[in-house]
Motif scaffolding. Structure first.
Motif, PDB file in Angstrom:
ATOM      1  N   UNK A  87     -38.057 -20.355  27.251  1.00 43.10           N
ATOM      2  CA  UNK A  87     -37.099 -20.162  28.341  1.00 43.10           C
ATOM      3  C   UNK A  87     -37.580 -19.113  29.337  1.00 43.10           C
ATOM      4  N   UNK A  88     -38.429 -18.200  28.889  1.00 44.50           N
ATOM      5  CA  UNK A  88     -38.920 -17.154  29.797  1.00 44.50           C
ATOM      6  C   UNK A  88     -40.085 -17.639  30.652  1.00 44.50           C
ATOM      7  N   UNK A  89     -40.677 -18.781  30.277  1.00 45.55           N
ATOM      8  CA  UNK A  89     -41.854 -19.230  31.039  1.00 45.55           C
ATOM      9  C   UNK A  89     -41.752 -20.724  31.381  1.00 45.55           C
TER      10      UNK A  89
ATOM     11  N   UNK B 154     -30.690 -28.177  33.950  1.00 44.24           N
ATOM     12  CA  UNK B 154     -29.924 -27.378  34.912  1.00 44.24           C
ATOM     13  C   UNK B 154     -30.059 -25.931  34.458  1.00 44.24           C
ATOM     14  N   UNK B 155     -30.533 -25.096  35.367  1.00 42.56           N
ATOM     15  CA  UNK B 155     -30.813 -23.706  35.000  1.00 42.56           C
ATOM     16  C   UNK B 155     -29.868 -22.737  35.696  1.00 42.56           C
ATOM     17  N   UNK B 156     -29.516 -21.678  34.993  1.00 42.78           N
ATOM     18  CA  UNK B 156     -28.874 -20.509  35.614  1.00 42.78           C
ATOM     19  C   UNK B 156     -29.830 -19.365  35.377  1.00 42.78           C
ATOM     20  N   UNK B 157     -30.587 -19.003  36.387  1.00 42.83           N
ATOM     21  CA  UNK B 157     -31.710 -18.088  36.160  1.00 42.83           C
ATOM     22  C   UNK B 157     -32.739 -18.842  35.344  1.00 42.83           C
TER      23      UNK B 157
ATOM     24  N   UNK C 262     -28.514 -24.522  31.087  1.00 46.02           N
ATOM     25  CA  UNK C 262     -27.070 -24.705  30.877  1.00 46.02           C
ATOM     26  C   UNK C 262     -26.689 -26.184  30.866  1.00 46.02           C
ATOM     27  N   UNK C 263     -27.644 -27.051  31.162  1.00 48.30           N
ATOM     28  CA  UNK C 263     -27.358 -28.483  31.129  1.00 48.30           C
ATOM     29  C   UNK C 263     -28.661 -29.260  31.093  1.00 48.30           C
TER      30      UNK C 263
END
Ligand code: SF4
Ligand code: SF4
Length: 172
Positions: free
Chosen positions: A113-115, A150-153, A157-158
């Motif tokens: 998730x960080x990259x 779907x990203x938040x930052x 999230x989806x």
């Protein structure tokens, strides 16, 4: 640090079941007709190039210990352009939920998730996108389908499955 090791497949033949082999029109999740499960390939010297060049991550990455050996874990790990793919032997569909596998998969998802890398678990035809705190069961994902997140930052999230043609038409 990851280092590359010279392991041998030994009694493992699981990729000859879970992987699709285009040159043989062999579907994923069915034993290759040339495989002698637990023993090897009956046409080893003449096997297709895609078999010859294949190496699962356990074979080459010493961060994965003996518990991850596919014949033992029932899981074949590979990389894709998006991240890590974990293919479950369909005869053991819950193998990825056992330990240490479940925790390792979750840890890779957190790192991913960080990259902007994904971790997906493939069980038969079903694909599950794993994130640090959720699972998105995406159902059947075909070769012309793409997973859109779907990203938040950096947080996922989806997730949805869309046709590649829809992406190229700018509909996603
Ligand atoms: S899954 Fe990995 S260890 Fe098993 S036979 Fe295939 S390449 Fe070798
Ligand atoms: S041709 Fe041999 S190496 Fe390739 S999938 Fe079949 S049994 Fe495995």
């Amino acid at each position: 640090m990851t280092s590359f090791v010279k392991r041998t497949c030994g009694d493992c033949t699981l990729c000859c079941k879970v992987m699709a082999i285009e040159a043989l029109a062999k579907p994923a999740n069915a034993w290759c007709r040339h495989c002698k499960p637990g023993r090897g390939c009956a046409i080893y010297a003449e096997r297709p190039a895609e078999c010859e060049s294949f190496a699962c991550l356990w074979l080459v990455n010493d961060l994965l210990d003996e518990r991850w050996k596919p014949s033992r874990s029932k899981l074949v790990l590979t990389t894709s352009e998006d991240g890590i793919e974990v293919r479950c032997d369909p005869g053991f569909p819950d193998a990825w939920r056992k330990q240490p596998f479940a925790d390792d998969i979750r840890a890779w998802a957190a790192e991913g998730e960080t990259c902007d890398m994904t971790v997906v678990v493939i069980v038969g035809q079903r694909v599950v996108l794993v994130t640090p705190d959720r699972e998105f069961d995406l159902g059947v994902v075909g070769p012309d389908d793409r997973i859109v997140r779907e990203l938040e930052g950096t947080k996922v999230v989806g997730a949805a499955v869309v046709k590649e043609s829809e992406i190229s038409r700018g509909e996603w």
